[in-house]
Design a protein around this motif. Structure first.
Motif, short mmCIF file in Angstrom:
data_model
loop_
_atom_site.label_atom_id
_atom_site.label_comp_id
_atom_site.label_asym_id
_atom_site.label_seq_id
_atom_site.Cartn_x
_atom_site.Cartn_y
_atom_site.Cartn_z
N PHE A 19 30.26 40.41 26.41
CA PHE A 19 30.00 40.10 27.80
C PHE A 19 31.26 40.16 28.65
N VAL A 20 32.34 39.54 28.23
CA VAL A 20 33.51 39.43 29.10
C VAL A 20 34.31 40.72 29.14
N SER A 21 34.49 41.38 28.00
CA SER A 21 35.41 42.51 27.97
C SER A 21 34.86 43.74 28.68
N ASP A 22 33.54 43.86 28.80
CA ASP A 22 32.97 45.03 29.42
C ASP A 22 32.76 44.88 30.92
N LEU A 23 33.09 43.74 31.49
CA LEU A 23 32.88 43.51 32.91
C LEU A 23 34.04 44.04 33.75
N PHE A 24 33.73 44.44 34.96
CA PHE A 24 34.75 44.70 35.97
C PHE A 24 34.29 44.00 37.23
N SER A 25 35.22 43.75 38.13
CA SER A 25 34.84 43.11 39.38
C SER A 25 35.77 43.58 40.49
N VAL A 26 35.30 43.41 41.71
CA VAL A 26 36.11 43.69 42.90
C VAL A 26 36.34 42.36 43.58
N ILE A 27 37.62 41.98 43.70
CA ILE A 27 37.97 40.70 44.31
C ILE A 27 38.73 40.96 45.60
N MET A 28 38.76 39.93 46.45
CA MET A 28 39.51 40.03 47.69
C MET A 28 40.58 38.95 47.71
N MET A 29 41.82 39.37 47.89
CA MET A 29 42.94 38.44 48.03
C MET A 29 43.76 38.85 49.24
N SER A 30 43.99 37.93 50.11
CA SER A 30 44.80 38.11 51.32
C SER A 30 44.47 39.40 52.07
N GLY A 31 43.15 39.65 52.21
CA GLY A 31 42.70 40.78 53.00
C GLY A 31 42.71 42.12 52.29
N THR A 32 43.01 42.14 51.00
CA THR A 32 43.06 43.38 50.23
C THR A 32 42.08 43.28 49.06
N ASN B 52 42.23 30.53 40.52
CA ASN B 52 40.80 30.84 40.54
C ASN B 52 40.47 31.56 41.83
N ILE B 53 39.87 32.74 41.72
CA ILE B 53 39.46 33.51 42.89
C ILE B 53 37.94 33.47 42.95
N ASN B 54 37.40 32.90 44.03
CA ASN B 54 35.96 32.82 44.21
C ASN B 54 35.41 33.92 45.11
N LYS B 55 36.29 34.67 45.76
CA LYS B 55 35.85 35.77 46.62
C LYS B 55 35.65 37.02 45.77
N VAL B 56 34.55 37.05 45.03
CA VAL B 56 34.20 38.18 44.17
C VAL B 56 33.13 38.97 44.91
N LEU B 57 33.45 40.19 45.29
CA LEU B 57 32.54 41.01 46.08
C LEU B 57 31.54 41.77 45.23
N TYR C 120 40.77 44.43 45.30
CA TYR C 120 41.28 44.92 44.03
C TYR C 120 40.14 45.06 43.04
N LYS C 121 40.08 46.20 42.35
CA LYS C 121 39.12 46.37 41.25
C LYS C 121 39.85 45.98 39.97
N VAL C 122 39.31 44.98 39.25
CA VAL C 122 40.00 44.45 38.09
C VAL C 122 39.06 44.38 36.89
N THR C 123 39.65 44.48 35.70
CA THR C 123 38.97 44.23 34.44
C THR C 123 39.86 43.27 33.65
N ARG D 214 48.05 38.65 36.15
CA ARG D 214 47.25 39.25 35.07
C ARG D 214 45.87 38.61 35.07
N VAL D 215 44.84 39.43 34.93
CA VAL D 215 43.46 38.95 34.90
C VAL D 215 43.22 38.31 33.53
N LYS D 216 42.91 37.03 33.57
CA LYS D 216 42.70 36.28 32.33
C LYS D 216 41.22 36.25 31.94
N ASP D 217 40.32 36.11 32.93
CA ASP D 217 38.91 35.97 32.62
C ASP D 217 38.07 36.32 33.84
#
Length: 180
Positions: A58-71, A96-101, A73-76, A159-162
């Motif tokens: 479940f965790v290793s195959d996910l990717f997400s797009v997050i928003m930090m300070s107006g930018t 902890n980033i809660n702005k997951v698009l 980022y696509k992260v895995t 670094r993306v931890k989780d």
């Protein structure tokens, strides 16, 4: 991912259904208040691998797009990103980033309108440093006047931890196999 961009440009749900057919699925009425949409990827990988037989991690195959300070980022998992320095953090701190698009996997993608509720990304601060120098050079012709100035911005290396998706139903949508 390209179909997600087209889907977000659609004016309404009927236009999206016309374009994507069965690949586009609007969530049940219980999720209509959160305004999420799920896009199922209707194709299989060209070469079958052993990962089709083994349940998706479940965790290793996910990717997400997050928003930090107006930018955005696509992260895995274990990605390293360079962001503007955040006040009040130190090396080794968790953020902890809660702005997951958007959250996605091999089989489907969950697009938030504007964010995916219950999803969050945990980042670890690895380094706080200065960026490469940017030199600005101004010269005024025929005036014997010129100026050179350098600038280095403060950056944090994270670094993306989780990647965590708290909603069990949405997590099942991401990990369920492709229907043929």
């Amino acid at each position: 991912p390209n179909c997600c961009i087209i889907m977000m440009r659609c004016v309404n749900i009927f236009t999206a259904k016309k374009r994507f057919g069965n690949a586009f699925m609007w969530l049940n009425s219980s999720y209509s208040s959160s305004k999420l949409s799920i896009v199922r990827h209707p194709y299989k990988l060209l070469t079958p691998t052993e990962s089709d037989k083994v349940p998706i991690k479940f965790v290793s195959d996910l990717f997400s797009v997050i928003m930090m300070s107006g930018t955005q980022y696509k992260v895995t998992m274990d990605d390293v990103i360079v962001v503007d320095k955040i006040d009040g953090i130190d090396i080794g701190d968790d953020i902890n980033i809660n702005k997951v698009l958007l959250v996605g996997s091999k089989t489907s993608t969950i697009v938030g309108h504007p964010t995916v509720e219950g999803a969050r990304v945990i980042l670890t601060v690895e380094e706080i440093t200065k960026d490469k120098k940017v030199i600005t050079f101004k010269m005024r012709r025929r005036k014997n006047s010129k100026s050179t100035r350098g600038f280095r911005r403060d950056v944090a290396i994270l670094r993306v931890k989780d990647i965590i998706l708290n909603d069990v139903t949405l997590a099942h949508e991401l990990t369920s196999p492709i229907a043929t």
